[in-house]
Design an enzyme around this catalytic site. Structure first.
Site, short mmCIF file in Angstrom:
data_model
loop_
_atom_site.label_atom_id
_atom_site.label_comp_id
_atom_site.label_asym_id
_atom_site.label_seq_id
_atom_site.Cartn_x
_atom_site.Cartn_y
_atom_site.Cartn_z
N GLY A 129 -19.43 -10.88 -4.87
CA GLY A 129 -17.86 -11.12 -4.86
C GLY A 129 -17.25 -10.20 -5.65
O GLY A 129 -16.24 -9.76 -5.38
N GLY A 130 -17.96 -9.62 -6.73
CA GLY A 130 -17.49 -8.54 -7.38
C GLY A 130 -16.06 -8.80 -8.29
O GLY A 130 -15.90 -9.61 -8.45
N CYS A 146 -13.27 -8.28 -7.22
CA CYS A 146 -11.92 -8.83 -6.32
C CYS A 146 -12.17 -10.20 -6.63
O CYS A 146 -11.07 -10.91 -6.70
CB CYS A 146 -12.18 -8.52 -5.12
N VAL A 171 -3.73 0.17 -16.63
CA VAL A 171 -3.46 1.81 -16.49
C VAL A 171 -4.30 2.29 -15.50
O VAL A 171 -4.86 3.54 -15.66
CB VAL A 171 -3.46 2.52 -17.76
N GLY A 172 -4.65 1.62 -14.55
CA GLY A 172 -5.60 2.15 -13.24
C GLY A 172 -6.78 1.86 -13.70
O GLY A 172 -7.44 1.26 -14.40
N LYS A 193 -4.13 -14.04 -8.03
CA LYS A 193 -3.28 -14.80 -6.84
C LYS A 193 -3.12 -16.41 -7.23
O LYS A 193 -1.94 -16.91 -7.25
CB LYS A 193 -3.92 -14.69 -5.60
N ALA A 227 -9.71 -3.91 -1.87
CA ALA A 227 -10.74 -4.54 -1.06
C ALA A 227 -10.95 -4.39 0.09
O ALA A 227 -12.10 -4.11 0.82
CB ALA A 227 -10.87 -5.93 -1.36
N GLU A 279 5.80 1.51 -19.54
CA GLU A 279 5.43 2.71 -18.24
C GLU A 279 5.69 3.93 -18.41
O GLU A 279 6.81 4.31 -19.00
CB GLU A 279 6.08 2.13 -16.95
N HIS A 327 10.76 -17.94 15.91
CA HIS A 327 12.03 -18.41 15.08
C HIS A 327 11.86 -20.02 14.41
O HIS A 327 11.37 -20.86 14.80
CB HIS A 327 13.06 -18.49 15.91
#
Lengths: 428, 481
Positions: free
Chosen positions: B47-48, B50, B273-274, B59, B322, B211, B446
């Protein structure tokens, strides 16, 4: 004023490319509608392509001798009169771009069929892209029949059937034209042609295809084994079968029996039913026996493929060979009948040849050549006897197959030809 | 190292059990290959990042924070819920159940497919051989026919803010918080920083985003990020842009802004930071493979690096997402099986689970112009959308980028509720070469927020139904050839 890019149309022969022979007008020339602009040559014919409307030829995209894929730009054209496809007029401040900056060295044409001179990628759904990649077809070289020039599955299928050359490992590769460096340097200075006595003729169409394929074959290290095999029994069997087939209205030559002998031998030596990919350093052993039969045509050599030859009866082989032979002579065979072979037979005996050195049809790894059956004096039980003898030569790719293996394959082939009853024992 | 140990023969070796790796393993099994997956954490690693420490756990946290914050917002509608209190310890158990269910599902899939998974750190020793150091400290050799490298990426580290697991955390540590910190500084306002900062603020932390760039989410078109910036402000998040994080001493993070020093109160600092590709510890030179200066493996279109070697996921160029790894994996395996294949998506969508969500696919107007195209942009606000109003989230816009003349869909950029789901429509449209007419004439349910996509398409086609302003240059003459 509107700018149009005139592309090489599919001239209706299902070909993928044509060669520019001659420009009949210069860049900048004014032309009338239907005035011939350029002569192109396909494998079959020379065709003059006319201007689409009154106007000015602004740019010629290729020079004489260039090979142009169907759908790519030939010339750009400013229509002055009616009859041209109306294109969105560009605002005066921005002249309409005929071609955008090249991507991957290829100019991206702008045309009514594909507006937007930008670097937009070719339109095609993922399933269409996958099919094209599988068959080595460049989407950029196709003309899409969908909205906005979108390429649809049927466009790719048409290209597959219509001679878009696959570069699939299992199909004949289309080698690059030989460069001067790759060609053997002549030991003497080139001979200047003398006017009126010699003819200079460029390689064209099928002849050029054959030339390229043979150049590719030359890079394969061949080993060849020769035998003269007693074919007395084979001929006797052939006579019996031929009489029977004639009653069924079928003309039976010796070739289907030779195919049957080859497929039987291939089953026992599966290494010979293979293709070699040196780029991947991989050998693919094919389960199905798709045997190509080299066929001479007035234009050059074509190799139609007997699909699944190992599972066809001798009369079935005869019928299929007849169909493929006729198609080859008429140059009407679809691509699937001329690609994807796994082994090839050259029946040079049919031209009266005693024995030759067949060239392997790369990426296949072996080829069998059969000469003419003739009378020969041979020792039988220590006394001279006249027997029917079949000369044969089998060439193999030495990168994969050693002399010992080749000898074993030829031994099997000889035994099957000497004792054709063994062919009845073939399993499928 | 045991010298002269007998190597085990492996048909298809997959290094890494994350999304790209396990997808490659499953595809290999489908193709009849005998597959071995080596993951640093073995079965537990399946699953790593992610599934275990990234997309899925984040989430879970974002969703819970959202419910808390939204429930409070219904007071004016007549709903009163009790005082919000957060027990992150209980959340950790809840998170573990979700993660366990998913990773368990993947483990069952691998087992059912006959894929073996072993734990260990792998280093290549030869073009066809690797040594695996098992958790027990033993060295085992494997000799493989084909290999897929799917070792993923790890959070980038700032030398003066090395995660200690308590006061300085990376994104993984942030999702493992046992209790809610009163004050949090998030260094880096890319998508990970913004997502985590938003969630913690909604749960009650006092959050500061630091940032380096001039604005938050610097990689995303500024028009799309404005609603998020406004919402962060509403949530009381302090945003320091053009700022560099320095040392963290006690409960103070020292931040340099221009020529001034700012002291940011922070019980906990989260560094986001990435990410860096995991290509430096694999002995790739022995495999005959060299990463680029960026540490990435620059694969061929079919994801191979050389015969018998392919790479997928975060170790290859492109977005470290992913879904990109999932899409690359089968291509790589098919290539190793000798098929002619290419990884060639027309567009890869990207999502920020901020508030509101941002989802984008294809070209922005500026990118289209840079490509030499002539784009038309139609923007439809979420404000008039019935479903968005019932969600109490009528923020954001749908922006559709199409080509003048042809009406071809070039890009879809959505800010608003469920943007992450809406973007799929744009992705399909781009892949299929659909036009704004196609989208306009497709019946949409709708009431849904997805109707705004249809409305944008109608406007682009010059026949907006609910939008007063027609497109600047509607596509009146769509090519009918």
């Amino acid at each position: 004023m509107s700018t149009t890019v005139f592309r090489l149309p599919d001239i209706g022969e299902g070909l993928a490319e044509a060669e520019i022979v001659e420009w009949l007008v210069a860049a900048g020339a004014e032309v009338r509608a239907d005035q011939p602009v350029v002569t192109v040559e396909t494998a079959k014919a020379q065709v003059e392509l006319p201007a689409p409307a009154d106007g000015v030829i602004t740019e010629l995209a290729h020079g004489p001798g260039d090979i142009v894929p169907v759908g790519s730009a030939l010339f750009t054209f400013e229509a002055t009169g009616s009859g041209a496809d109306a294109v969105e007029p560009a605002p005066a401040s921005e002249p309409a771009l005929a071609t955008a900056p090249a991507v991957d060295g290829r100019a991206v044409p702008a045309s009514p069929a594909r507006p937007g001179a930008g670097r937009r990628r070719v339109l095609a759904a993922p399933s269409t892209r996958r099919l094209a990649v599988e068959h080595g077809i460049e989407l950029a070289e196709l003309t899409g029949s969908g909205p906005n020039g979108r390429i649809v599955l049927d466009d790719v299928r048409a290209a597959m059937a219509g001679g878009a050359r696959s570069v699939d490992g299992a199909a004949p590769r289309s080698p690059e034209p030989v460069t001067a460096q790759a060609a053997v340097t002549p030991a003497t200075a080139p001979v200047e042609p003398v006017a009126g006595e010699t003819q200079v003729r460029p390689l064209r169409g099928l002849r050029r295809q054959v030339a390229r394929a043979m150049t590719a074959a030359w890079s394969v290290p061949h080993i060849t084994e020769f035998r003269e095999v007693d074919a007395t029994e084979l001929e006797r069997a052939h006579r019996t079968l031929r009489a029977d087939a004639e009653e069924q209205g079928l003309r039976l030559t010796l070739l289907p029996l030779l195919v049957r002998a080859v497929t039987t031998a291939l089953r026992r030596h599966p290494d010979f039913n293979a293709t070699l990919d040196m780029e991947r350093e991989e050998v693919t052993l094919h389960r199905r026996l798709d045997v190509g039969i080299a066929a001479a045509t007035p234009d050059g050599l074509i190799v139609p493929v007997l699909r699944d030859a190992g599972r066809r009866s001798v009369p079935g082989l005869a019928r299929e060979i007849a169909r493929l032979g006729a198609g080859a002579r008429e140059r009407s065979l679809p691509l699937q009948d001329t690609t994807g072979g796994t082994f090839t037979i050259s029946n040079f005996g049919s031209y009266g040849t005693w024995l030759g050195t067949p060239l392997i049809n790369a990426p296949q790894v072996a080829i069998a050549g059969f000469g003419r059956v003739h009378d020969a004096v041979v020792p039988v039980d220590g006394v001279p006897a006249v027997r029917r003898v079949l000369p044969l030569a089998v060439a193999a790719d030495h990168r994969l197959i050693d002399g010992e293996h080749l000898g074993a394959f030829v031994n099997t082939l000889e035994r099957l030809i000497r004792t054709p009853l063994l062919l009845l024992g073939e399993e499928d | 190292m045991v010298v002269g140990e007998i190597a085990e023969a492996v048909d298809l070796l997959v290094v890494g059990g994350g999304p790209a790796g396990y997808a490659a393993a499953l595809r290999g099994a489908q193709r009849g290959r005998d597959v071995l997956v080596i993951d640093r954490d073995g079965e537990d690693g399946v699953g790593g990042v992610c599934l275990r420490a990234g997309c899925i756990p984040s989430k879970a946290l974002i969703e819970m924070a959202d419910v808390a914050e939204r429930a409070a917002g219904y007071a004016s509608a007549g709903l009163s819920v009790g005082e919000c209190s957060v027990d992150l310890g209980a959340f950790q158990a809840h998170k573990a159940r979700i993660v366990g269910e998913l990773t368990g599902g993947v483990r069952s899939l691998l087992a059912a497919a006959g894929v073996r998974v072993l734990a260990g750190d792998l280093r290549f020793t030869r073009p066809d051989q690797a040594v695996v150091r098992t958790p027990a400290g033993r060295a085992a050799f494997v000799e493989f026919r084909d290999v897929v490298i799917a070792t993923g990426s790890r959070p980038a580290v700032l030398p003066h803010l090395v995660p200690d697991g308590v006061r300085v955390l990376d994104s993984t540590g942030a999702l493992d918080l046992p209790e809610l910190p009163a004050t949090v500084a998030v260094v880096g306002a890319g998508y990970i920083g913004v997502e985590l900062g938003t969630a913690l603020a909604k749960l009650g932390s006092s959050v500061t985003l630091v940032e380096m760039a001039e604005r938050i989410l610097p990689e995303i078109d500024v028009a799309l990020t404005r609603p998020v910036a406004r919402r962060l402000d509403e949530l009381g998040v302090t945003v320091l842009t053009a700022a560099r994080a320095g040392e963290h001493r006690g409960t103070i993070l020292h931040v340099r802004r221009g020529d001034r020093d700012v002291e940011v109160k922070a019980d906990v600092v989260i560094v986001a930071v990435g990410r860096r590709p995991n290509t430096d510890e694999l002995g790739l030179d022995r495999l005959g493979v060299t990463p680029g200066d960026d540490g990435l493996l620059h694969v061929a279109p079919d994801r191979t690096l050389r015969p018998h070697v392919a790479a997928v996921g975060d170790v290859t160029p492109g977005p470290a997402l992913a879904h990109k790894g999932y899409a690359e994996a089968p291509v790589a395996v098919d290539a190793l099986c000798g098929d002619r294949v290419t990884f060639q998506p027309a567009a890869i969508p990207a999502v920020v689970f901020a508030d509101p969500e941002i989802a984008t696919v294809g070209l922005s107007a500026a990118a289209a112009r840079a490509e030499g195209l002539d784009p038309v942009v139609t923007t439809i606000p979420m404000a008039g959308n019935g479903r968005a109003l019932t969600l109490r989230a009528p923020r954001g816009t749908v922006q559709l980028v199409s080509e003048t003349g042809t009406g071809l869909v070039l890009g879809l950029h959505v800010v608003g509720p469920h943007a992450s789901e809406l973007v799929a429509e744009g992705t399909v449209a781009i892949e299929m070469g659909a036009t704004v007419e196609d989208l306009a004439d497709t019946v949409h349910v709708h009431p849904t927020v997805g109707e705004q996509v249809q409305e944008a398409a109608r406007a682009a086609a010059g026949r907006g139904l609910h939008s007063a302003s027609p497109a600047r240059r509607p596509h009146h003459h769509l090519n009918k050839e």
